[in-house]
Scaffold this motif. Structure first.
Motif, mmCIF file in Angstrom:
data_model
loop_
_atom_site.group_PDB
_atom_site.id
_atom_site.type_symbol
_atom_site.label_atom_id
_atom_site.label_comp_id
_atom_site.label_asym_id
_atom_site.label_seq_id
_atom_site.Cartn_x
_atom_site.Cartn_y
_atom_site.Cartn_z
ATOM 1 N N ASN A 12 0.826 -1.208 0.000
ATOM 2 C CA ASN A 12 0.000 0.000 0.000
ATOM 3 C C ASN A 12 0.860 1.257 0.000
ATOM 4 N N ASP A 13 1.885 1.256 0.833
ATOM 5 C CA ASP A 13 2.796 2.401 0.865
ATOM 6 C C ASP A 13 3.567 2.498 -0.444
ATOM 7 N N LEU A 14 3.953 1.339 -0.983
ATOM 8 C CA LEU A 14 4.754 1.300 -2.206
ATOM 9 C C LEU A 14 4.004 1.890 -3.400
ATOM 10 N N ILE A 15 2.794 1.406 -3.655
ATOM 11 C CA ILE A 15 2.091 1.862 -4.859
ATOM 12 C C ILE A 15 1.299 3.142 -4.621
ATOM 13 N N ALA A 16 1.199 3.580 -3.356
ATOM 14 C CA ALA A 16 0.614 4.902 -3.101
ATOM 15 C C ALA A 16 1.590 5.998 -3.507
ATOM 16 N N SER A 17 2.885 5.655 -3.539
ATOM 17 C CA SER A 17 3.911 6.652 -3.858
ATOM 18 C C SER A 17 3.726 7.238 -5.249
ATOM 19 N N VAL A 18 3.053 6.501 -6.130
ATOM 20 C CA VAL A 18 2.864 6.975 -7.500
ATOM 21 C C VAL A 18 2.079 8.286 -7.527
ATOM 22 N N PHE A 19 1.231 8.527 -6.526
ATOM 23 C CA PHE A 19 0.405 9.730 -6.516
ATOM 24 C C PHE A 19 1.229 11.005 -6.335
ATOM 25 N N TYR A 20 2.305 10.929 -5.535
ATOM 26 C CA TYR A 20 3.068 12.157 -5.318
ATOM 27 C C TYR A 20 4.434 12.139 -6.000
ATOM 28 N N THR A 21 4.713 11.086 -6.791
ATOM 29 C CA THR A 21 6.015 11.007 -7.456
ATOM 30 C C THR A 21 5.949 11.417 -8.920
ATOM 31 N N ILE A 22 4.892 10.994 -9.617
ATOM 32 C CA ILE A 22 4.841 11.195 -11.068
ATOM 33 C C ILE A 22 4.889 12.678 -11.438
ATOM 34 N N PHE A 243 1.232 6.902 -19.811
ATOM 35 C CA PHE A 243 -0.144 7.292 -20.130
ATOM 36 C C PHE A 243 -0.388 8.761 -19.788
ATOM 37 N N THR A 244 0.188 9.215 -18.689
ATOM 38 C CA THR A 244 0.052 10.630 -18.318
ATOM 39 C C THR A 244 0.629 11.520 -19.410
ATOM 40 N N MET A 245 1.776 11.138 -19.940
ATOM 41 C CA MET A 245 2.444 11.912 -20.981
ATOM 42 C C MET A 245 1.688 11.846 -22.308
ATOM 43 N N ALA A 246 0.964 10.749 -22.544
ATOM 44 C CA ALA A 246 0.221 10.592 -23.799
ATOM 45 C C ALA A 246 -1.108 11.335 -23.788
ATOM 46 N N VAL A 247 -1.629 11.648 -22.595
ATOM 47 C CA VAL A 247 -2.956 12.262 -22.488
ATOM 48 C C VAL A 247 -2.877 13.751 -22.151
ATOM 49 N N LEU A 248 -1.952 14.128 -21.253
ATOM 50 C CA LEU A 248 -1.897 15.507 -20.765
ATOM 51 C C LEU A 248 -0.711 16.260 -21.358
ATOM 52 N N ASN A 256 -0.021 20.895 -12.342
ATOM 53 C CA ASN A 256 -0.797 20.094 -11.378
ATOM 54 C C ASN A 256 0.042 18.926 -10.859
ATOM 55 N N SER A 257 1.288 19.204 -10.515
ATOM 56 C CA SER A 257 2.203 18.123 -10.132
ATOM 57 C C SER A 257 1.757 17.388 -8.872
ATOM 58 N N SER A 258 1.036 18.071 -7.974
ATOM 59 C CA SER A 258 0.637 17.428 -6.723
ATOM 60 C C SER A 258 -0.546 16.480 -6.891
ATOM 61 N N ASN A 259 -1.357 16.680 -7.944
ATOM 62 C CA ASN A 259 -2.504 15.787 -8.181
ATOM 63 C C ASN A 259 -2.621 15.441 -9.664
ATOM 64 N N ALA A 260 -1.481 15.105 -10.265
ATOM 65 C CA ALA A 260 -1.435 14.842 -11.706
ATOM 66 C C ALA A 260 -2.338 13.677 -12.105
ATOM 67 N N SER A 262 -5.179 12.591 -10.708
ATOM 68 C CA SER A 262 -6.607 12.924 -10.713
ATOM 69 C C SER A 262 -6.952 13.783 -11.927
ATOM 70 N N VAL A 263 -6.026 14.654 -12.345
ATOM 71 C CA VAL A 263 -6.233 15.440 -13.572
ATOM 72 C C VAL A 263 -6.244 14.512 -14.784
ATOM 73 N N LEU A 264 -5.336 13.529 -14.796
ATOM 74 C CA LEU A 264 -5.317 12.527 -15.870
ATOM 75 C C LEU A 264 -6.649 11.788 -15.931
ATOM 76 N N ALA A 265 -7.154 11.392 -14.762
ATOM 77 C CA ALA A 265 -8.426 10.665 -14.717
ATOM 78 C C ALA A 265 -9.567 11.523 -15.244
ATOM 79 N N GLY A 266 -9.582 12.809 -14.870
ATOM 80 C CA GLY A 266 -10.640 13.699 -15.339
ATOM 81 C C GLY A 266 -10.600 13.912 -16.840
ATOM 82 N N THR A 267 -9.398 14.021 -17.401
ATOM 83 C CA THR A 267 -9.260 14.241 -18.846
ATOM 84 C C THR A 267 -9.595 12.982 -19.636
ATOM 85 N N ALA A 268 -9.129 11.836 -19.160
ATOM 86 C CA ALA A 268 -9.310 10.589 -19.911
ATOM 87 C C ALA A 268 -10.697 9.986 -19.734
ATOM 88 N N GLY A 269 -11.276 10.108 -18.527
ATOM 89 C CA GLY A 269 -12.537 9.415 -18.265
ATOM 90 C C GLY A 269 -13.678 10.283 -17.800
#
Length: 575
Positions: A12-22, A243-248, A256-260, A262-269
């Motif tokens: 959980n800690d490992l894959i949660a890191s993707v939210f504030y790293t990307i 995918f982030t780079m292909a969409v945004l 929007n580096s702190s919530n990239a 969620s912005v990706l999700a809003g744009t794609a879906g």
């Protein structure tokens, strides 16, 4: 714990890191962020075997502290323990704070600073209560959150892939071409990749946590846990960045580096996916708090058993079996740090980065020491010295890259880790410090009016009366001398008991007594006794001896066993 429950706690800690790293990685490396994150996955690959070798050779809680304790000295192990404690404290506080900040970013008109502060404290209290219920209950909660998070990330990747297929690669090509403007030459590209790689290493925080509850995992589970977590990093971090780079557009990612995500999700879906990812981010970041509490509990139990911390911390709840005093103390520390910082965890986030990378470096260093000093220890997993050395250099480079980008982290790191390390060393060398204090008190006549000297003598007596046991299978005096030197250097005791199990009386028993007398004469400040026991050296007899002498098994030592030793280290319960 089975492999998936064990994986979920640290995962959980490992894959949660993707939210504030990307987002931060794109800010630093631009369009080269996916490549930088792929490099992180490549560098992490040998660490699954490095940690597996350490934790299968020494299958006891404590992680890198336990490794260095058995391959170096307690002072060296204290450095690793300080890094781990700071890392877990920062993980808990930063994860709880990031979760509420992520939600507040989506609801700025609803959640003000006071609400965010209260929610963060509430999250810390909630997950402390969950961990207090016991390991099995904690793993059920962790497994539920882990599965939900994996489903959410997979849904985000599928929707983003569909959006990419429908709208084409125009955004991806434009983002890539912008790299030539941002980084015009090869040196600039190499620098961007290196700094992006350094930041990307923060996307694997939690990878080391599983080693701090290895005793709670089933036989042969730990290497599978390491394998699972490496695949999680490979399958989620780099593809999500791509995918982030292909969409945004790159400018939108940076804005929007702190919530990239969620912005990706809003744009794609659309808004439904954005809210799903936002809620998932909040929940899985909260689960990082659970990871921190589980990890720190295993570490502090091990440190307390080694008499580095007050023994009251070893008491367990009668109903759940959880170390409730450790959980409560850690909760108080986390809440206090968050309150003192006024909700601004910027400095703690920086220290978190340095401490985590430091812990990973000590694992690689400990692995090299394990090969050199404890190579006879049997373990089912081995990695080459070259792989461990290269991994150590790679993480040291990442640590240097983070310090280069934020030099202020050096001051923060010295402040937090230095303070904790000072406390640890004072506890470790408390007898020497008390003797030094008595030396000066005895010479100041004014202090003789009060019983300060008597109080110091009483403290020293209480600290040194606990005997230490060394199991000897030989009468060779140079080996026995090494045991005495180790005890003198690392333990606060004035009594060493050399214990030998035998089944038939031989001349060796007389030679052993002669060696004991010689050592007792050479070391007048420590009483050396010899205990001869007719019987077999086995876990059952060790348990009986521990109860008979009132010596905890964490204060019993033996020479490094070889491949023919009939028992696993874990069967000796802490020897």
């Amino acid at each position: 714990l089975g492999q998936w429950r064990a994986t979920s706690i640290a995962g959980n800690d490992l894959i949660a890191s993707v939210f504030y790293t990307i987002g931060v990685c794109f800010t630093t490396a631009g369009p080269f962020a996916p490549i930088a994150l792929f490099l992180v996955s490549v560098v992490l690959y040998p660490f699954q075997k490095i940690l597996s070798e350490v934790s299968t050779a020494l299958p006891m809680n404590g992680g890198t502290y336990n490794c260095l304790l058995n391959t170096a000295s307690k002072s060296t192990a204290s450095v690793a323990a300080s890094l781990s404690l700071i890392s877990y404290t920062a993980t808990a506080v930063v994860s709880a704070s990031s979760a509420t900040a992520y939600l507040a970013g989506e609801l700025p008109d609803v959640l003000d600073s006071k609400a965010v502060f209260g929610m963060t404290i509430g999250i810390l209290v909630l997950f402390a209560a969950i961990v207090a219920l016991g390991m099995q209950e904690s793993s059920i909660v962790a497994m539920t959150i882990f599965c939900a998070h994996c489903v959410a990330l997979l849904a985000l990747m599928v929707v983003s892939a569909v959006h990419w297929g429908v709208h084409g690669s125009g955004t991806l090509i434009a983002n890539w071409n912008s790299g030539t403007e941002l980084f015009p030459d090869a040196n600039a590209v190499a620098t961007a990749l290196f700094l992006g790689y350094s930041i990307g290493l923060l996307g694997i925080t939690g990878f080391e946590t599983s080693s701090n509850y290895v005793e709670d995992q089933g036989q042969g589970v730990f290497p599978k846990t390491m394998r699972n977590m490496w695949w999680l990093v490979l399958l989620f971090n780099t593809p999500t960045a791509l995918f982030t780079m292909a969409v945004l557009p790159l400018a939108e990612i940076r804005a929007n580096s702190s919530n990239a995500l969620s912005v990706l999700a809003g744009t794609a879906g659309g808004s439904w996916l954005r809210w799903w990812i936002t809620i998932d981010a909040v929940v899985v970041l909260c689960a990082g708090v659970l990871t921190a509490f589980v990890g720190v509990s295993g570490l502090i139990v091990r440190m307390t058993a080694d008499r580095l911390l007050p023994q009251v911390l070893l008491r367990r709840n009668r109903l759940t079996g959880s170390p409730h005093w450790i959980i409560l103390a850690f909760l108080v520390v986390c809440c206090s740090l968050y309150a003192i910082s006024g909700g601004d965890v910027t400095s703690l986030s920086g220290v978190f980065a340095v401490a985590f990378l430091g812990v990973m470096c000590t694992f690689a260093f400990g692995n090299l020491l394990l090969k050199y000093r404890r190579d006879r220890l049997p373990r089912p997993v081995r990695t080459s010295s070259l792989a461990a050395f290269v991994a150590l250099l790679a993480f040291l480079a990442g640590l240097a890259g983070n310090l280069y980008q934020q030099p202020i982290l050096i001051a923060y790191f010295i402040g937090y880790v230095g303070t904790l390390l000072l406390v640890m060393l004072v506890l470790l060398h408390r007898v020497r410090l008390a003797k030094t204090a008595f030396f000066y008190v005895d010479r100041v006549l004014l202090l003789h009016r009060w019983p300060v000297g008597d109080w110091l003598i009483s403290l020293i007596s209480n600290w040194t009366k606990q005997p230490v046991v060394f199991f000897a299978d030989t009468d060779e005096i140079h080996i026995l001398n090494k045991a005495v030197l180790y005890v003198n250097l690392n333990e606060s005791t004035q009594c060493l008991k050399i214990v030998h199990f035998y089944e038939e009386e031989t001349a060796m028993l007389r030679r052993l007594e002669a060696s004991r007398r010689a050592l007792d004469y050479l070391y007048p400040k420590i009483t050396i006794d010899l205990v001869l026991i007719r019987g077999k050296f086995c876990p059952e007899n060790i348990e009986r001896l521990s109860n008979l002498l009132s010596v905890p098994k964490s204060l019993m030592f033996m020479s490094c066993p070889g491949p023919d030793f009939p028992y696993g280290i874990q069967e000796l319960n802490g020897v």
